[in-house]
Every structure is written in C-alpha cells, then in structure tokens.
Motif scaffolding. Structure first.
Motif, PDB file in Angstrom:
ATOM      1  N   PHE A 111      34.633  51.718  79.349  1.00  0.00           N
ATOM      2  CA  PHE A 111      34.046  52.209  78.088  1.00  0.00           C
ATOM      3  C   PHE A 111      32.921  51.317  77.587  1.00  0.00           C
ATOM      4  O   PHE A 111      32.086  51.739  76.787  1.00  0.00           O
ATOM      5  CB  PHE A 111      35.131  52.364  77.013  1.00  0.00           C
ATOM      6  N   LYS A 112      32.860  50.082  78.095  1.00  0.00           N
ATOM      7  CA  LYS A 112      31.820  49.158  77.634  1.00  0.00           C
ATOM      8  C   LYS A 112      30.414  49.688  77.914  1.00  0.00           C
ATOM      9  O   LYS A 112      29.471  49.355  77.197  1.00  0.00           O
ATOM     10  CB  LYS A 112      31.957  47.810  78.336  1.00  0.00           C
ATOM     11  N   ASP A 143      35.469  43.500  81.797  1.00  0.00           N
ATOM     12  CA  ASP A 143      34.679  44.723  81.675  1.00  0.00           C
ATOM     13  C   ASP A 143      33.381  44.542  80.879  1.00  0.00           C
ATOM     14  O   ASP A 143      32.340  45.069  81.264  1.00  0.00           O
ATOM     15  CB  ASP A 143      35.528  45.829  81.044  1.00  0.00           C
ATOM     16  N   PRO A 253      43.929  51.548  73.428  1.00  0.00           N
ATOM     17  CA  PRO A 253      44.378  50.286  74.044  1.00  0.00           C
ATOM     18  C   PRO A 253      43.502  49.154  73.519  1.00  0.00           C
ATOM     19  O   PRO A 253      42.279  49.226  73.634  1.00  0.00           O
ATOM     20  CB  PRO A 253      44.175  50.501  75.552  1.00  0.00           C
ATOM     21  N   THR A 254      44.126  48.155  72.931  1.00  0.00           N
ATOM     22  CA  THR A 254      43.369  47.219  72.095  1.00  0.00           C
ATOM     23  C   THR A 254      43.525  45.764  72.508  1.00  0.00           C
ATOM     24  O   THR A 254      44.616  45.320  72.869  1.00  0.00           O
ATOM     25  CB  THR A 254      43.825  47.383  70.618  1.00  0.00           C
ATOM     26  N   ASN A 256      40.258  43.062  71.668  1.00  0.00           N
ATOM     27  CA  ASN A 256      39.367  42.395  70.726  1.00  0.00           C
ATOM     28  C   ASN A 256      39.112  43.239  69.484  1.00  0.00           C
ATOM     29  O   ASN A 256      38.330  42.867  68.630  1.00  0.00           O
ATOM     30  CB  ASN A 256      38.029  42.085  71.418  1.00  0.00           C
ATOM     31  N   GLY A 258      37.414  45.855  68.909  1.00  0.00           N
ATOM     32  CA  GLY A 258      36.111  46.474  68.677  1.00  0.00           C
ATOM     33  C   GLY A 258      36.197  47.989  68.754  1.00  0.00           C
ATOM     34  O   GLY A 258      35.653  48.709  67.906  1.00  0.00           O
ATOM     35  N   ASP A 259      36.895  48.472  69.789  1.00  0.00           N
ATOM     36  CA  ASP A 259      36.930  49.905  70.037  1.00  0.00           C
ATOM     37  C   ASP A 259      37.642  50.617  68.896  1.00  0.00           C
ATOM     38  O   ASP A 259      37.150  51.613  68.358  1.00  0.00           O
ATOM     39  CB  ASP A 259      37.656  50.143  71.373  1.00  0.00           C
ATOM     40  N   MET A 308      42.863  43.126  78.292  1.00  0.00           N
ATOM     41  CA  MET A 308      43.478  43.047  76.961  1.00  0.00           C
ATOM     42  C   MET A 308      44.332  41.790  76.802  1.00  0.00           C
ATOM     43  O   MET A 308      45.122  41.707  75.858  1.00  0.00           O
ATOM     44  CB  MET A 308      44.324  44.298  76.708  1.00  0.00           C
ATOM     45  N   HIS A 386      45.078  49.856  81.535  1.00  0.00           N
ATOM     46  CA  HIS A 386      44.783  49.759  80.098  1.00  0.00           C
ATOM     47  C   HIS A 386      45.025  51.100  79.417  1.00  0.00           C
ATOM     48  O   HIS A 386      45.682  51.180  78.374  1.00  0.00           O
ATOM     49  CB  HIS A 386      43.329  49.308  79.878  1.00  0.00           C
TER      50      HIS A 386
HETATM   51  C1  LIG Z   1      39.541  48.584  80.003  1.00  0.00           C
HETATM   52  C2  LIG Z   1      39.692  48.029  78.634  1.00  0.00           C
HETATM   53  N1  LIG Z   1      40.522  48.642  77.780  1.00  0.00           N
HETATM   54  C3  LIG Z   1      40.693  48.180  76.535  1.00  0.00           C
HETATM   55  C4  LIG Z   1      40.049  47.047  76.085  1.00  0.00           C
HETATM   56  C5  LIG Z   1      40.247  46.598  74.671  1.00  0.00           C
HETATM   57  O1  LIG Z   1      39.148  46.948  73.889  1.00  0.00           O
HETATM   58  P1  LIG Z   1      38.801  46.110  72.572  1.00  0.00           P
HETATM   59  O2  LIG Z   1      38.610  44.711  73.011  1.00  0.00           O
HETATM   60  O3  LIG Z   1      37.593  46.724  72.021  1.00  0.00           O
HETATM   61  O4  LIG Z   1      40.003  46.238  71.698  1.00  0.00           O
HETATM   62  C6  LIG Z   1      39.177  46.366  76.958  1.00  0.00           C
HETATM   63  C7  LIG Z   1      38.440  45.142  76.566  1.00  0.00           C
HETATM   64  O5  LIG Z   1      37.869  44.977  75.572  1.00  0.00           O
HETATM   65  C8  LIG Z   1      38.974  46.884  78.239  1.00  0.00           C
HETATM   66  O6  LIG Z   1      38.108  46.312  79.067  1.00  0.00           O
END
Ligand SMILES: Cc1ncc(COP(=O)(O)O)c(C=O)c1O
Ligand SMILES: N[C@@H](CCOP(=O)(O)O)C(=O)O
Length: 463
Positions: A111-112, A143, A253-254, A256, A258-259, A308, A386
C-alpha cells in the motif's frame, strides 16, 4: 491550507513547506489547521469517477494555492499510471458484507506505493520550482523503503537514504531495496530494530545543524504528504459500497498508525465511517492502549508480519492531538514521558474520545497462519500475513449488518516463506520481479550509532 505541529512550538507552514519539512522543528507532526469538509452530495459525486480524479478532488483541498491545478493533476495522473489495476485500489468480496481493499497493485506490491508515487512527484515538483536539492531519509521495516526507493530512484533533485533493520525484513523486501543501483539510492542495514531505525531518523531531524546542512526531508508517514494520499482510498472504497447513504467500517493492519490515521482523517472530513478497527500482530501496544488507557512499551518480537513489528507508533501522536482537543501541551508531556519512562497514561477524555471512533484487537501468530490457510481453502484467495492479521480481527469484531472493508496492505509474494508455512503453497512474484533473486545487491551495514549514520549520509549526499 496551513499546517500546525502536534507539539505546538514549530512554525505554522503551508503545504509545500510542510512536505519538505517532514517532521516539525519541535519534534511534532504536522496536521492541517482545520479539516476540509465534503458534503454528502460531493461524496456521492465521487461514484464512478476515475481514481486520479477523486484523488485530485481530495488532495487539492490540502494543497490550496501552493501548486497550480494543472501541475497537481499531472502529478496525480503520473502517480497512478504505474499501477497494474485500472481501479488502482479495487474491492474484492471475501464473504457477505466483508470486503478486501486491495492496495498492492503498485510497483512494489504494498500500500505504500499509493502515497509514495505521489510524494516523490510532488517533492520533485516543489524542489525543481525552487531550484533546490534535498536529502531524503526513511526508516523501514520493509515496505516503506522499497516503495520510496522505487519512487525516488534516478531523480535529480534528491538523494535517498533508507535505514532497514538488518536481517528483520523478508528477503524479497530486502532485495526490492538493495537491488536498485541508481546513483541517488543508498541502503543502510542498521544493526537494530525498526524502532532503532525510526529513532535514528527522528534524531537526524532534531539535530538542526545536520538537518539544515544536508537539507533533510523525510518519507515516512510522519510526512503529511503520505497521509493525504492515503485518505483517498477510504473515500473510493466507501463510495463504491453506497456511501454516503450507507455507513461502512474499516479494519486496518496497523504498525506506525499512518494508514488508519488516514481513515480517521476521512471521517473528520465527512465520510460516514462507523468503526475504525485497529488490527495488531503480537506487538500489540495499540490494542493494549485502547484496553488499559496506558501506552506501555514491552519490547518488540519478530513476527511473520514484520512490517508491523513496531512499538513506537509515530502517527498515534496525531491521534492524541486530535482526541485531546488539540492540546499540544498534553501531547508534549505524553511524548516526553514515552522518551523518559517508555510509557504514558492517556487522560480520561482522550482515551474516551479514541474509544468512540476506534476498536482494537490482536491476531497472534497461530491465528494469523490459520486464517491464511482457511481463506485459501474456502475462497482460493491468498492473503499476505499483514492482511491476514486484519482479516482475523475483522472476522471477530465486525457487525454483520455494516459492510466491513479490511485493507489488504501487501501482496503475499513479498512474504513467501510465511505464506507457504501457513497454507502449503508458495505464492509467486509477478513477472516483472521474477528475476529479483538473481539481481546484484548493494547495501552498507552500520552499527546503531547516530554519529556513524549521520557521517555516512553527510559524506554521500550531493546537496
Ligand atoms: C504490509 C503492511 N501492512 C501494514 C502496515 C502498517 O501500516 P501503518 O504503519 O501505516 O500502520 C505496514 C507498515 O507500515 C505494512 O508494510
Ligand atoms: N511498516 C513500515 C514502517 C514504516 O512506516 P511508515 O508508514 O511510517 O513509513 C515499513 O514498511 O517500512
């Protein structure tokens, strides 16, 4: 549109300056001064529109006059042209009223790419207009780094330095970073965890002399440019299921934060989201925080969802700012306590406000493997580990009457060993990456020593 720091002591900046700054000068994170609002009619009008057109409608509200409409449109069109699905972020029905939002159709299969393809172009535009170069740094558990390297490779305006925790990414994630040999790309394998990499990046921003000498900029989700692009898919997904007439929920799925913070932003902008569900792996600090009202570090354990494996969840600070009624002093006190004593208590009103919008639960290693196996058996669909954390939590917490959208954050082929162990079949990489394991690698291993990392960057950047 102006941006303020969550710690209240940094200059208020416009969009372009906030993007170039990355982290605010007081160590806080930039957030918009107020949330742009979309009416029900404006949201309904997104139905049937191309993804880049919805992205323009949303992102332009944050950009204001900083970038002309034609330039912004061409940045956004360019960002989504490398995606290998015409919808960019398609929905896939997993079971009645439970959908997967596939965010892995970009060049590095996570998703990045959705935000990074935008951020690299917007930074390039701002720097070119100003006749400047910048040194980009990023910390990755796998990622973010590959997406950033792919998005920034070969650009004249930037040199990019990505820190990953040595030996803690999947081999595919590592190779996606270390086999990119463009002159402006530098991979640092740090002897430490992801949190060590992230701390090192934040320390570079807080070393103001170093920051200014190398004209430092960041591409982690501390940069508002990442979050703004991720808000878009919450709108497109919800609208394709009938919003704004119908409320929907999301499970994310969390790590950092951000998402899922982008989902919270979408809600603040008028999207009728019922519940935002935080799904954590065994590194469950966020689920514990929602339960106990205390953010308490306990050590990071490697899991089969390595991206994660995070304990210092950067963007949670943005949520603390919002949930405390934008009380920058309270946020600063909590962040100081985190630094000094590895934890902090959330004030009653803050945790209550968070619980009003969010739920949280954990999927442990056994449960995650089991859901990969059962979804493969029953649906013939392969989840990455994830996404599997998200699906497992969504299956337990969802209200069957409200559509649940679980974010599918990566392609399973990024984690072949874990997926094979769970379901007995190894997922294959797409054709354009099929020779990844044969490509030559370039990386530098560095000790977790701030001076060594800063010296490495200062002697290689072309700023
Ligand atoms: C594949 C995947 N899923 C979920 C996450 C978690 O996302 P976030 O860090 O935005 O909570 C990450 C890394 O950030 C990731 O690379
Ligand atoms: N999981 C991430 C960690 C960094 O997160 P970011 O969203 O703040 O860049 C990764 O894959 O590197």
């Amino acid at each position: 549109m102006q941006f303020v720091s969550t710690r209240g002591q940094a200059p208020i900046l416009g969009f372009s300056d906030a993007i170039l700054a990355g982290l605010a000068a007081d160590g806080g994170l930039y957030v918009p001064r107020e949330w742009p609002q979309f009416t029900a009619a404006e949201i309904a009008a997104f139905a049937g529109k191309r993804y880049p057109d919805v992205a323009f409608a949303i992102i332009s509200r944050f950009v204001g006059d900083d970038i002309g409409a034609d330039a912004l449109k061409s940045i956004i069109d360019g960002a989504y042209s490398p995606f290998r699905h015409v919808s960019v972020a398609p929905l896939n029905e997993l079971s009645p009223n439970h959908f997967l939002l596939e965010l892995f159709h970009g060049p590095t299969l996570a998703f990045k790419d959705v935000a990074m393809q935008f951020l690299s172009r917007v930074m390039d535009h701002i720097l070119s207009e100003r006749g400047l170069r910048a040194t980009i740094v990023g910390a990755t558990s796998g990622d973010t780094g590959s997406a950033a390297i792919e998005a920034f490779r070969g650009r004249d305006t930037t040199d990019i330095f990505i820190l990953h925790p040595q030996g803690r990414t999947s081999p595919v994630q590592r190779l996606q970073m270390t086999t990119v040999l463009d002159a402006n790309v530098h991979n640092i394998a740090l002897e430490g965890t992801f949190d060590d990499c992230q701390n090192s990046v934040k320390a570079m921003f807080n070393n103001h002399q170093f920051r200014d000498n190398v004209r430092l900029s960041g591409v982690n989700s501390i940069n508002w440019g990442r979050i703004v692009a991720q808000i878009v898919y919450y709108f497109t997904a919800a609208v394709s299921l009938g919003s704004p007439s119908r409320r929907v929920s999301f499970t994310v799925p969390t790590g950092n934060f951000g998402d899922i913070f982008a989902g919270y932003a979408a809600k603040r902008m008028g999207l009728p989201i019922d519940r935002l569900v935080i799904a954590t792996n065994a590194n469950d600090i966020l689920a514990r925080t929602l339960k106990n009202g205390r953010y308490e570090m306990a050590g990071v354990h490697p899991t089969i969802s390595p991206s994660m494996d995070i304990e210092i969840s950067s963007n949670f600070e943005r949520l603390l700012f919002e949930a405390s009624g934008r009380d920058a002093k309270a946020v600063l006190a909590m962040m100081n306590s985190l630094k000094q004593s590895s934890g902090f208590a959330l004030p009653e009103n803050t945790i209550a406000a968070i619980r009003a919008d969010f739920a949280a639960a954990t999927s442990d290693e056994a449960a995650t493997k089991s859901v990969i196996a059962s979804i493969f058996r029953e649906n013939g669909y392969t989840l990455d580990p994830h996404t599997a954390v998200g699906v497992q939590v969504a299956q337990r917490l969802r209200d069957p009457m409200v559509p649940m959208i679980t974010l599918a954050t990566a392609h399973p082929a990024k984690f072949p060993a874990a997926v094979k162990e769970a379901m007995g079949v190894e997922p294959s990489l797409p054709l354009w990456l099929a020779d990844l394991h044969q490509r030559p690698e370039r990386l530098s291993v560095l000790a977790n020593d701030q001076k060594a990392v800063e010296d490495f960057i200062a002697t290689r950047t072309r700023v």
